[in-house]
Every structure is written in structure tokens, then in C-alpha cells.
Design an enzyme around this catalytic site. Structure first.
Site, mmCIF file in Angstrom:
data_model
loop_
_atom_site.group_PDB
_atom_site.id
_atom_site.type_symbol
_atom_site.label_atom_id
_atom_site.label_comp_id
_atom_site.label_asym_id
_atom_site.label_seq_id
_atom_site.Cartn_x
_atom_site.Cartn_y
_atom_site.Cartn_z
ATOM 1 C CD GLN A 118 3.701 7.705 -1.807
ATOM 2 O OE1 GLN A 118 2.826 7.520 -0.971
ATOM 3 N NE2 GLN A 118 3.821 6.944 -2.892
ATOM 4 C CB CYS A 124 1.820 4.408 -0.721
ATOM 5 S SG CYS A 124 1.325 2.923 -1.636
ATOM 6 C CG HIS A 427 -2.178 5.337 -2.255
ATOM 7 N ND1 HIS A 427 -0.809 5.520 -2.267
ATOM 8 C CD2 HIS A 427 -2.668 6.335 -1.480
ATOM 9 C CE1 HIS A 427 -0.494 6.587 -1.556
ATOM 10 N NE2 HIS A 427 -1.614 7.095 -1.058
#
Length: 507
Positions: A118, A124, A427
């Protein structure tokens, strides 16, 4: 939210009384005034307010602390080590690194490749979701490597978030500008982060395309510049729309026309920085080589391409589709077996709301094990920065021994970390394997990250089971892998958390 307020202890009350009794008031000779620093202590059970003097920090006392600290040779050794390097590196447990190996008893047969990256963006959730989706498409088309275009979803997510934000601004025009709600809306109108239901909204409306047909631009890989520009523009637009909506001089059609002009400007910025994306309903032709080297061509549309996820020839064992999959979360502040949602959180006006079924970690892990045993990858959300190392790719609560280095014990519970904003979903990644002990209990998990092959073990991470308990908050599962009692929660009325709640964090 939802946690009980702590009660003031008797010891605290006694301390306050002693301080008040010991307080000596001295008149200032220069002006005759008395200066006393005070703070309020609130006792929730009685709602009684008391005052106590603010405790100043004595220079002499600090000097004594330092003297006593450095008398201990272990502290002098710690000073030498911890002042010359990153404390996390110095205090990393070698035994934990050795223990957390990439060995798993249950592993899905088709993990997907290559490891994605990314780069300098917060995408993410788009990488994790497309890494889950691609497994089915790779199986269907006989591919050994394949990426879906994250930038394609990124473009439309930014555009939709801008529209969602402006609609929220109009809807809250009657609120004070400095209200917590309006200020929270203004904080991050088009951040890179997102949630599973937001992925569903995008795929349902715009479909999917192969990465080779809409690759990353510079600004997809490094999104800070366009985020800053669009955020500034939307904040300026927000003030204008609020003024239009509350002035009484603008008709509804005038307001809508002004908003449309604002959206056209956002679309212009996105198009010039990310590139014109394929149209969801327009045909594209994808040329590819299968794993045997045979050439193929597929002519379809983004929406039709996404529908391939539902076909029997995909990796899915049943007719379960992306639409059916839902989020399990573990939020100890709230009652398990309840449906949670977050007020005004979303990306597409009229899209599916963000919903979570709150369950225990045992329930979540059991569902994840069943999915992996069935050969299916799992999208999950966590607080990746805690007790983890991106170089070794290890996430383990025993990885960094802060108590050894500082003689400081960190003892917040998962609920307390949420209550104090110490932890939240930061995340999203993908689970592809788990190691079980003789009793069938999970020991460690294999994680596919989106930070490139330089991170972890060629892009792969290991998550200990204890780390998962403490810092994993979400796993997206298919309905058949949970009990009916869990599925039935989806039919209940959700508890609405405020927009600023930690469960509103976007991975």
C-alpha cells in the site's frame, strides 16, 4: 463507551482531607492576594464536588529521584542501552522471536500472490479486502499471481466520501459549528481508512477491475498531498453550505446546485491526480496468462467482474457471497451478543450501514478457525502498532519487555484501552493459517500484510494467540461458520455508538 464510571476510593478521600488540613495560606507581601491552585474532584456516586490544591513538582525532589535511580547499577546499564537505541529494539525478546515461527497446522491451500504494498497510504482495508477477493478470481481463472485494482476502489471511495461528508454537513447545519459532532465531521472528511461494510458498498456499486487496467498513480501510493488539498476544499465548502442552509435566503435548488459544483471540483482533483477510472458499466478487455502460460482474454464490465465472486467455479464452497459476509467484533465495553453501529459513519449515501456483531474472542477465534479449515482467507482489523515489529513480522504481547527495561508494568485491559483511546482498529490484514495445539486451541496465526516483501518474512507476519486476544478487534466471516444465535443478532436493533467512539476508527 458503555463502561461503568470508576468510583473514588476511600484512600483518595483521605489524601484530599490530609492535604486540606496541611494547607497553609500565606499572604503575598507585594499585593495582599492569596494564590491557591485548585482542582475539582468529582465523586460519581454522590455527584459531590470537592477541591484540593494542585500538587507542584519540586526541583529538589526530582533531583533526589535521579540520584536514587542512578545508585542502582542495573539502571546505569539500562541508561547506557536505552539512550543509545530504540527501546523497542533493545527490549525485544529473543526467545519470543524464536518461538513465533512460520509453522502452522491449518493453512488454506490457496493464499494468493504476490504480496501487495500500500506504500505511503492508508488503504490497508482496500488491500486486505481485495486480497481476500482475489483468491476466488485466481482459482476461477487459473492464475498464480494476480492483483485487483485498489486504486479503482480508492478513487470512488474518495468521491463518495466527499459527497457523504457534504450531505452530513447539510444535515447538521442546525448544530453549532463548535459542537462535538460537527467538529468530528470536519476532522477527516476523506481519510484513506475504511471498514468492511464500506468495501461492500463500493464493490456493490462500482464492481472490480484487474490492477493492470487501473494501476496506482503516484498519488494513490502517496496520498497525503491530495488528502490535504481535498480536506481543505471540503472544509471551505462546508462553511459555505452551512451558511446557505441557515441564511434563509437560498432555495433548496440553489443549495443543491452549489453542492454539485463542489462535487465536480472534487471529481476534477481526483481525476487529475489518480487518473480517469473505468466506468462501472462500461466494458473492458483483460488479457492475461494463466499459470500454465496459456493466453486468455476476458471482455466484461467492472460490475460483472465482481459478480464472478459468487459463481460456483470460485473458491467458495457454498453460495455465500460478499453480501452475506459480516463483521464480528470484540468490544469488552459493550455486552456480547449485541449489534453495534456507529452514528454517521459510512462512505456511500444510501449504502449499507456499518454494523458489528459483538462477541467474545473465543467466539471470534472459533469462527476464524472454521473458515481457515474450509480453505477461506479472512479479513481482520487490529491495532498493529502494539507489541509488534515490522522487520521481523512478529506480533506478540511478550515481544517487548518494558518491565525489564523500565521497571514499569503496563496493565490496562482491552476495555480500558478502548475507554482511554489507547487502542483501536488501526490496520486491516488477512488471516491465512493457524497453528493449533493438541486440544485444538489456537497458538499462533499467519498474517498476509500489505507492506511489501521487505516487511516481515517476505511480507508474512506471525500473530500470537495472546496478541490476538488483546489487539484484534474484528474478523469478517461467512454466516455458516457461526452459531444461529450469533447470526440472529443481525436481526436485532443496533446500539448506536457516537461518531467519535473508538469503534468508529477506520482501518
Amino acid at each position: 463507551m458503555g463502561a461503568n464510571q470508576s468510583k473514588a476510593s476511600i484512600a483518595n478521600e483521605r489524601l484530599v482531607i490530609e492535604r486540606l488540613r496541611a494547607l497553609e495560606l500565606k499572604d503575598e507581601p507585594d499585593n495582599g492576594y492569596v494564590h491557591i491552585g485548585e482542582k475539582e474532584l468529582v465523586y460519581p456516586e454522590k455527584r459531590v464536588k470537592s477541591t484540593a490544591p494542585w500538587a507542584t513538582l519540586s526541583i529538589e525532589e526530582v533531583g533526589n529521584w535521579e540520584h536514587e535511580l542512578l545508585q542502582d547499577p542495573k539502571n546505569r546499564l539500562a541508561l547506557s542501552a536505552l539512550s543509545s537505541a530504540d527501546p523497542k529494539t533493545v527490549l525485544t525478546s529473543r526467545a519470543t522471536i524464536i518461538e513465533d515461527q512460520q509453522i502452522f497446522s491449518v493453512k488454506i491451500p490457496f493464499e494468493g500472490a504476490p504480496i501487495t504494498n500500500q506504500r505511503s497510504s492508508g488503504r490497508c482495508w482496500l488491500f486486505a479486502s481485495t486480497n481476500v477477493f482475489r483468491v476466488a478470481l485466481m482459482k476461477r481463472h487459473g492464475l498464480d499471481k494476480f492483483e485487483l485494482s485498489q486504486a479503482y476502489l480508492f478513487f470512488y471511495d474518495k468521491l463518495e466520501k466527499a459527497n457523504f461528508f457534504l450531505e452530513q454537513i447539510l444535515d447538521t447545519a442546525g448544530e453549532d459549528l463548535d459542537s462535538r459532532l460537527v467538529q468530528t465531521l470536519l476532522e477527516g472528511p476523506v481519510g484513506d481508512g475504511g471498514q468492511w461494510d464500506m468495501v461492500y458498498n463500493l464493490v456493490n456499486k462500482y464492481g472490480l477491475v484487474p490492477q493492470v487496467l487501473y494501476p496506482d498513480s503516484f498519488n494513490a501510493q502517496s496520498s497525503s498531498a491530495i488528502n490535504s488539498l481535498i480536506t481543505t476544499k471540503l472544509r471551505e465548502d462546508a462553511l459555505k453550505l452551512r451558511d446557505f442552509a441557515t441564511s434563509g435566503t437560498k432555495r433548496r435548488n440553489d443549495i443543491l446546485a452549489a453542492k454539485e459544483k463542489m462535487m465536480r471540483e472534487i471529481h476534477l482533483i481526483l481525476t487529475l491526480t489518480l487518473g480517469p477510472p473505468p466506468s462501472p458499466s462500461s466494458k473492458f478487455t483483460w488479457s492475461y496468462l494463466d499459470k500454465n502460460g496459456a493466453a486468455h482474454e476476458l471482455t466484461t464490465t467492472p460490475l460483472a467482474f465482481a459478480k464472478e465472486l459468487e459463481t460456483p467455479r470460485s473458491v467458495r464452497i457454498t453460495n455465500s457471497t460478499v453480501h452475506d459476509m459480516f463483521s464480528l467484533v470484540n468490544d469488552p465495553r459493550n455486552e456480547y451478543g449485541t449489534l453495534l453501529t456507529v452514528d454517521r459513519l459510512g462512505n456511500i449515501v444510501g449504502g449499507r450501514n456499518i454494523t458489528y456483531v459483538n462477541v467474545s474472542m473465543d467466539t471470534m477465534k472459533t469462527a476464524c478457525i472454521k473458515m481457515l479449515q474450509a480453505g477461506l482467507p479472512i479479513f481482520f482489523g487490529c491495532d498493529v502498532g502494539k507489541y509488534s515489529n515490522s522487520t521481523s513480522g512478529i506480533m506478540d504481547t511478550d515481544l517487548i519487555d518494558y518491565e525489564l527495561g523500565f521497571n514499569v508494568r503496563l496493565g490496562l485491559s482491552k476495555a480500558q484501552r478502548l475507554m482511554t483511546h489507547e487502542s483501536a482498529m488501526t490496520h486491516a490484514m488477512v488471516l491465512t493459517a493457524v497453528h493449533l495445539d493438541e486440544a485444538g486451541k489456537s497458538v499462533r496465526w499467519r498474517v498476509q500484510n500489505s507492506w511489501g516483501e521487505a516487511a516481515g518474512s517476505e511480507g508474512w507476519f506471525v500473530m500470537s494467540d495472546k496478541w490476538m486476544d488483546e489487539f484484534c478487534f474484528q474478523a469478517v466471516v461467512e454466516p455458516r461458520f457461526v452459531d444461529k444465535s450469533v447470526r440472529d443478532v443481525l436481526k436485532t436493533e443496533p446500539k448506536v455508538l457516537p461518531l467519535w467512539d473508538p469503534m468508529g476508527a477506520l482501518a
